[in-house]
Design an enzyme around this catalytic site. Structure first.
Site, PDB file in Angstrom:
ATOM      1  N   ASP A   1      -4.371   0.358   2.120  1.00 33.44           N
ATOM      2  CA  ASP A   1      -3.711  -0.652   3.302  1.00 33.44           C
ATOM      3  C   ASP A   1      -2.334  -0.796   3.081  1.00 33.44           C
ATOM      4  OD1 ASP A   1      -4.192  -2.217   0.939  1.00 33.44           O
ATOM      5  OD2 ASP A   1      -4.487  -4.091   2.340  1.00 33.44           O
TER       6      ASP A   1
ATOM      7  N   GLU B   1      -5.715  -4.507  -0.484  1.00 35.01           N
ATOM      8  CA  GLU B   1      -4.913  -5.119  -1.544  1.00 35.01           C
ATOM      9  C   GLU B   1      -3.564  -6.098  -0.743  1.00 35.01           C
ATOM     10  OE1 GLU B   1      -0.985  -5.383  -4.014  1.00 35.01           O
ATOM     11  OE2 GLU B   1      -1.505  -4.933  -2.067  1.00 35.01           O
ATOM     12  N   GLU B   2      -3.015  -5.764   0.290  1.00 36.28           N
ATOM     13  CA  GLU B   2      -2.232  -6.646   0.885  1.00 36.28           C
ATOM     14  C   GLU B   2      -2.569  -8.034   1.493  1.00 36.28           C
ATOM     15  OE1 GLU B   2       0.801  -5.793   0.873  1.00 36.28           O
ATOM     16  OE2 GLU B   2       0.835  -3.584   0.651  1.00 36.28           O
TER      17      GLU B   2
ATOM     18  N   ASP C   1      -1.766   0.107 -12.645  1.00 33.83           N
ATOM     19  CA  ASP C   1      -1.676  -0.039 -11.344  1.00 33.83           C
ATOM     20  C   ASP C   1      -0.429   0.052 -10.790  1.00 33.83           C
ATOM     21  OD1 ASP C   1      -2.485  -0.575  -8.601  1.00 33.83           O
ATOM     22  OD2 ASP C   1      -3.220  -2.756  -8.873  1.00 33.83           O
TER      23      ASP C   1
END
Length: 472
Positions: free
Chosen positions: A137, A201-202, A228
């Site tokens: 995302d 994630e956002e 990551d």
């Protein structure tokens, strides 16, 4: 002997001792400067294989990234995501990376409808697996401020433009393309590993990365290390450093988001009270901005970063960086001067939303501001909240916590840690022996959800960034 002569003799002796002390101090500073271990690649494992791409493979890689950028996988909030685009992205990677989805050594699972978990089977099952993370995302991209449409993937002057090219579709496509090419060339890994692609994630990672963690935990999986997105190879970003340096995030800052609310009797603008809800809240917000949280330089891994990079600085900065036990107060004050380096040394304060009023002649009952703090590794949520209350020091301002989490533990970066040394060795190989040092990731990543699976979590994105790229 006269008293004057006696004083001259004592003064000369004192001056001699002083000069001797200064000489010893200078010698100690220089000795530490030129003997401090830094950027040594200690691990003596297999050499990193040189990767050579054909022109066709380079075009495939570029087209894969452009196609990914064109899918608007926008996350606005935990409740508002473009699920249609996320589903389209899942179909897209199946089409672009057919070997990854058909290989007998790879198991693919869809997690929480839109995230993806790949298990790559290694030849030696006795070896503990590692994991690579990325996310699908992106944050919203209004057209203002863009030279090209943000989801066009347009190429200009050798660069691909679009939302997600840096954060984080370049990593998504890079990982999958690498796996596709390894399969094409018949490569079979010795050590098993996982690839996790989260879809939110956002906006927290609660429905993506956390669900992946739950699935791995249910199988009793423990990881050797996790990699990551995060820091990068910085070229011209750290003032005084002569060449590009690679920073690996060994921790990331915590976060706390607060709502500050003031309620006062409403009124008409023709008869204003001495203080309004807007005025009271504005004063509180102003106190927060005028009184930043304390400088914590040296408590987190930032001191180790500068010490390990000391040899990359020109004189006299190299001496100062190698001897932070003496020069730390000076260095910490210098770092405060710019937003990018100030974020390294303290918990930062950002006023992000301010709401009050509905009409020009009406004094509102309520005023509200949202403030986000990114917490230095040397502090906790509780400590920051106490400082905020003391700084505002006004009972009329109601403080409520929207969300919070403490900074992540600092992952090991010593000479014996397999994950860190593997990353350092690979970075040296790919980026022309760029110096490598531990750093603090000032943003937050999905990796924070994996702390129960490993104590070695690293954050690094494999590209160069110049100072002008920071605003991107």
């Amino acid at each position: 002997m006269s008293r004057a002569r006696c004083w001259r003799g004592a003064g000369g002796a004192f001056l001699g001792l002083l000069l001797c002390g200064v000489g010893i101090l200078v010698a100690a500073l220089l000795l530490r400067t030129f003997t401090l271990p830094s950027n040594r690649v200690i691990w003596q494992g297999p050499a990193v294989a040189e990767v050579v791409f054909t022109s066709e493979e380079r075009q495939l890689l570029k087209r894969a990234l452009v196609g990914a950028v064109r899918i608007p996988t926008v996350s606005v909030s935990e409740e508002e995501q473009n699920y249609t685009a996320l589903a389209e992205f899942g179909e897209y990677i199946r089409k672009v990376f057919p070997r990854v989805f058909s290989s007998s050594i790879i198991k693919h699972e869809v997690v929480a409808e839109f995230s993806h978990l790949f298990t790559v089977q290694g030849a030696d099952q006795s070896l503990k697996p590692y994991m690579i993370l990325a996310h699908l995302d992106v944050v919203p991209a209004p057209p203002e401020g863009w030279d090209v449409p943000p989801f066009s993937g347009e190429e200009r002057d050798g660069y691909i433009y679009g939302r997600g090219t840096l954060d984080d579709k370049s990593c998504v496509i890079g990982v999958l393309q690498a796996l596709e090419l390894m399969l094409k060339r018949g490569y079979k890994p010795k050590r098993s590993f996982y690839i996790g692609l989260g879809h939110d994630e956002e906006v927290s990672g609660h429905n993506g990365a956390m669900k992946i963690v739950e699935r791995l935990q249910s199988r009793g999986v423990k990881l050797l290390f996790v990699l990551d997105e995060g820091l990068a190879v910085l070229d011209g970003v750290i003032q005084g450093v002569k060449r590009p340096v690679a920073l690996i995030g060994t921790t990331e800052k915590g976060s706390i988001t607060l709502n500050l609310t003031v309620n006062q009797p409403p009124g008409h603008s023709s008869m204003p009270p001495e203080e309004t809800s807007i005025g009271i809240l504005s004063a509180a917000v102003s106190r927060l901005e005028r009184n930043p949280l304390p400088n914590m330089f040296g408590v987190g891994p930032e001191a180790s970063m500068f010490e390990q990079l000391a040899g990359e600085f020109a004189f006299p900065l190299n001496v100062m960086m190698a001897n932070l036990w003496l020069f730390s107060p000076i260095i910490s004050r210098v770092l405060e001067r710019t937003p990018s380096s100030n974020a390294i040394v303290r918990t930062t304060t950002a006023i992000t939303i301010f709401n009050a009023g509905v009409k020009s002649n009406v004094i509102p009952r309520m005023a509200r501001a949202t403030v986000n703090f990114r917490i230095h590794p040397g502090q906790t949520v509780t400590e920051v909240l106490d400082i905020v209350r003391n700084t505002i020091s006004d009972e009329r301002v109601e403080i409520s916590v929207l969300n919070s989490f403490d900074p992540l533990p600092i992952s090991p970066f010593d000479e014996s840690n397999f994950g860190y040394q593997t990353l350092q060795r690979t970075i040296h190989s790919v980026f022309s022996a760029a110096p490598v040092a531990p750093g603090v990731c000032i943003g937050n990543t999905d990796s924070r959800h994996f702390v129960n699976l490993t104590d070695s979590i690293y954050r690094f994105s494999p590209f160069k960034m110049k100072s002008e790229d920071l605003s991107r």
